[in-house]
Design an enzyme around this catalytic site. Structure first.
Site, PDB file in Angstrom:
ATOM      1  N   SER A  50       0.860  -1.186   0.000  1.00 51.51           N
ATOM      2  CA  SER A  50       0.000   0.000   0.000  1.00 51.51           C
ATOM      3  C   SER A  50       0.897   1.237   0.000  1.00 51.51           C
ATOM      4  O   SER A  50       2.113   1.130   0.229  1.00 51.51           O
ATOM      5  CB  SER A  50      -0.868   0.006   1.259  1.00 51.51           C
ATOM      6  OG  SER A  50      -0.020   0.127   2.396  1.00 51.51           O
ATOM      7  N   ASP A  82      -1.092  -1.551  -4.042  1.00 52.25           N
ATOM      8  CA  ASP A  82      -2.445  -1.689  -3.492  1.00 52.25           C
ATOM      9  C   ASP A  82      -3.018  -0.305  -3.182  1.00 52.25           C
ATOM     10  O   ASP A  82      -2.362   0.501  -2.510  1.00 52.25           O
ATOM     11  CB  ASP A  82      -2.327  -2.531  -2.198  1.00 52.25           C
ATOM     12  CG  ASP A  82      -3.664  -2.911  -1.623  1.00 52.25           C
ATOM     13  OD1 ASP A  82      -4.623  -3.073  -2.402  1.00 52.25           O
ATOM     14  OD2 ASP A  82      -3.748  -3.083  -0.388  1.00 52.25           O
ATOM     15  N   HIS A  83      -4.211  -0.036  -3.668  1.00 51.98           N
ATOM     16  CA  HIS A  83      -4.891   1.256  -3.427  1.00 51.98           C
ATOM     17  C   HIS A  83      -4.005   2.463  -3.733  1.00 51.98           C
ATOM     18  O   HIS A  83      -3.795   3.327  -2.857  1.00 51.98           O
ATOM     19  CB  HIS A  83      -5.404   1.345  -1.978  1.00 51.98           C
ATOM     20  CG  HIS A  83      -6.500   0.392  -1.677  1.00 51.98           C
ATOM     21  ND1 HIS A  83      -7.775   0.523  -2.177  1.00 51.98           N
ATOM     22  CD2 HIS A  83      -6.507  -0.752  -0.952  1.00 51.98           C
ATOM     23  CE1 HIS A  83      -8.529  -0.485  -1.763  1.00 51.98           C
ATOM     24  NE2 HIS A  83      -7.776  -1.287  -1.026  1.00 51.98           N
ATOM     25  N   GLU A 134     -10.806   0.508  -8.911  1.00 55.12           N
ATOM     26  CA  GLU A 134     -11.905   0.239  -7.961  1.00 55.12           C
ATOM     27  C   GLU A 134     -13.170   1.006  -8.330  1.00 55.12           C
ATOM     28  O   GLU A 134     -13.124   2.166  -8.711  1.00 55.12           O
ATOM     29  CB  GLU A 134     -11.439   0.620  -6.543  1.00 55.12           C
ATOM     30  CG  GLU A 134     -12.476   0.345  -5.470  1.00 55.12           C
ATOM     31  CD  GLU A 134     -11.882   0.453  -4.060  1.00 55.12           C
ATOM     32  OE1 GLU A 134     -10.701   0.091  -3.864  1.00 55.12           O
ATOM     33  OE2 GLU A 134     -12.614   0.896  -3.157  1.00 55.12           O
ATOM     34  N   HIS A 212     -11.608  -7.161  -2.166  1.00 57.37           N
ATOM     35  CA  HIS A 212     -10.861  -6.436  -1.120  1.00 57.37           C
ATOM     36  C   HIS A 212     -11.513  -6.708   0.231  1.00 57.37           C
ATOM     37  O   HIS A 212     -12.649  -7.181   0.304  1.00 57.37           O
ATOM     38  CB  HIS A 212     -10.880  -4.936  -1.412  1.00 57.37           C
ATOM     39  CG  HIS A 212      -9.882  -4.530  -2.453  1.00 57.37           C
ATOM     40  ND1 HIS A 212      -8.790  -3.764  -2.157  1.00 57.37           N
ATOM     41  CD2 HIS A 212      -9.815  -4.821  -3.766  1.00 57.37           C
ATOM     42  CE1 HIS A 212      -8.090  -3.580  -3.270  1.00 57.37           C
ATOM     43  NE2 HIS A 212      -8.693  -4.214  -4.266  1.00 57.37           N
ATOM     44  N   ALA A 214     -10.996  -8.926   2.385  1.00 54.16           N
ATOM     45  CA  ALA A 214     -11.400 -10.335   2.475  1.00 54.16           C
ATOM     46  C   ALA A 214     -11.135 -10.962   3.840  1.00 54.16           C
ATOM     47  O   ALA A 214     -11.596 -12.077   4.097  1.00 54.16           O
ATOM     48  CB  ALA A 214     -10.724 -11.148   1.377  1.00 54.16           C
ATOM     49  N   SER A 215     -10.450 -10.241   4.741  1.00 57.57           N
ATOM     50  CA  SER A 215     -10.311 -10.751   6.107  1.00 57.57           C
ATOM     51  C   SER A 215     -11.674 -10.858   6.771  1.00 57.57           C
ATOM     52  O   SER A 215     -11.859 -11.628   7.709  1.00 57.57           O
ATOM     53  CB  SER A 215      -9.418  -9.817   6.945  1.00 57.57           C
ATOM     54  OG  SER A 215      -8.108  -9.841   6.461  1.00 57.57           O
ATOM     55  N   ASP A 236      -5.017  -8.550   4.422  1.00 58.61           N
ATOM     56  CA  ASP A 236      -4.050  -7.790   5.213  1.00 58.61           C
ATOM     57  C   ASP A 236      -4.334  -7.961   6.708  1.00 58.61           C
ATOM     58  O   ASP A 236      -3.493  -8.433   7.476  1.00 58.61           O
ATOM     59  CB  ASP A 236      -4.123  -6.305   4.819  1.00 58.61           C
ATOM     60  CG  ASP A 236      -3.038  -5.473   5.497  1.00 58.61           C
ATOM     61  OD1 ASP A 236      -2.136  -6.062   6.128  1.00 58.61           O
ATOM     62  OD2 ASP A 236      -3.092  -4.234   5.411  1.00 58.61           O
TER      63      ASP A 236
HETATM   64  O1  G3H Z   1      -6.284  -3.831  -0.080  1.00 59.60           O
HETATM   65  C1  G3H Z   1      -6.148  -4.561   0.901  1.00 59.60           C
HETATM   66  C2  G3H Z   1      -7.159  -5.507   1.275  1.00 59.60           C
HETATM   67  O2  G3H Z   1      -8.373  -5.217   0.712  1.00 59.60           O
HETATM   68  C3  G3H Z   1      -7.085  -6.088   2.647  1.00 59.60           C
HETATM   69  O3  G3H Z   1      -8.278  -6.084   3.372  1.00 59.60           O
HETATM   70  O4  G3H Z   1      -7.281  -5.741   5.623  1.00 59.60           O
HETATM   71  O5  G3H Z   1      -9.643  -6.385   5.360  1.00 59.60           O
HETATM   72  O6  G3H Z   1      -7.841  -7.999   4.845  1.00 59.60           O
HETATM   73  P1  G3H Z   1      -8.267  -6.597   4.889  1.00 59.60           P
HETATM   74 ZN    ZN Z   2      -8.312  -3.115  -0.253  1.00 57.22          ZN
END
Ligand code: G3H
Ligand code: ZN
Length: 288
Positions: A50, A82-83, A134, A212, A214-215, A236
């Site tokens: 990121s 990322d982002h 996105e 995104h 996905a946690s 993440d």
């Molecule tokens: O861009 C990063 C991810 O979308 C991570 O998402 O922190 O909810 O696993 P998370």
């Molecule tokens: Zn994300």
């Protein structure tokens, strides 16, 4: 050496109906954990940094660490921004050797998002580097947010399938991160994916889709999402949780410990186990 772009990886995943894990790389131990585990599981893998991680570790340092590790393994390894909300950050990452970019203009009005994303795509494609972008707003959990309230809020900002198709056509992006029910930063998996929406976006846009946050999705939701068209899954928070919990445990058990290796080593092992578990659920184990 197996440092590759995400393009082929995600096309294969789309064909094979599995997803590639895209794990956030914040420091050396986490980078080692991601690449070592993917190699052990014979899984293609994406490491993503990121803008915050780049600021913390340094752009050249992240590229160097990932490249050095990728040279040691046989699996395909990609390095993704990322982002990337900053256009110039995308340029810097391209120049530094990233093999995949993301322009995140999701907070901009649709036309402005299209305009900026297109600029990044033109530049990246000139160097054969794919781009993710996105649509809709995935959002982030605040410390005091109630899951129920967050889920209601997320429904208001999901990607509209027809707009997603138009966005892909106008920008020429390679992969789409569409808001489909997840929220960034969830410490428990309570998200509900909008499966018909994912299927429709997949059908109308044709590109591999990225999940995104996905946690916050449990294994069942993840599997349903993959069947509907998700090909890249970002994780993440779960790595952060495992890594920092293990550090706290070690320090609590040995308050006199001053050797960082004895604190970070076990944390790296804990990160490896959650990465291994995700690789299995994503179906990419043995695909490299
Ligand atoms: O861009 C990063 C991810 O979308 C991570 O998402 O922190 O909810 O696993 P998370
Ligand atoms: Zn994300």
């Amino acid at each position: 050496m197996s440092f590759v772009t995400t393009k082929e990886m995600l096309k294969e995943a789309q064909k094979g109906r599995y997803a590639i894990g895209a794990f956030n790389a914040n420091n050396m131990e986490i980078i080692q954990a991601i690449i070592e585990t993917a190699e052990e599981e014979r899984a293609p893998v994406i490491l993503q940094a990121s803008q915050g991680a780049i600021k913390y570790a340094g752009l050249d340092m992240i590229v160097a660490m990932v490249k050095v590790m990728a040279e040691k393994v046989k699996i395909p390894v990609a390095l993704h921004l990322d982002h990337g909300t900053d256009y110039y950050q995308n340029i810097k990452c391209l120049r530094a050797g990233f093999t995949s970019l993301m322009y995140d203009g999701s907070k901009l009005p649709f036309d402005e998002n299209v305009k900026m994303t297109k600029k990044v795509v033109e530049m990246a494609h000139a160097c054969d580097i794919p781009v993710e972008a996105e649509l809709g707003q995935i959002g982030k959990m605040g410390d005091s947010d109630e899951p129920g309230v967050a889920l209601e809020k997320v429904k208001e900002s999901m990607a509209v399938p027809e707009e997603a198709a138009k966005f892909v056509e106008l920008t020429g992006i390679d992969f789409l991160a569409a808001a489909v029910g997840t929220i960034h930063g969830c410490r428990t998996p309570f998200a509900k994916l909008d499966i018909p929406r994912i299927e429709k976006i997949r059908e109308l846009s044709g590109v591999p889709l990225v999940l995104h946050g996905a946690s916050g999705a449990d294994d069942q939701e993840i599997r349903k999402g993959i069947s509907a068209g998700i090909c890249k899954i970002n994780i993440d928070t779960r790595i952060r949780m495992e890594f920092s919990q293990k550090m706290r445990q070690v320090i609590k058990a040995n308050p006199q410990e001053i050797d960082p290796r004895k604190i970070l080593g076990p944390a790296k092992e804990a990160a490896k186990e959650i990465i291994r578990d995700r690789i299995k659920v994503f179906g990419c184990k043995g695909k490299a």
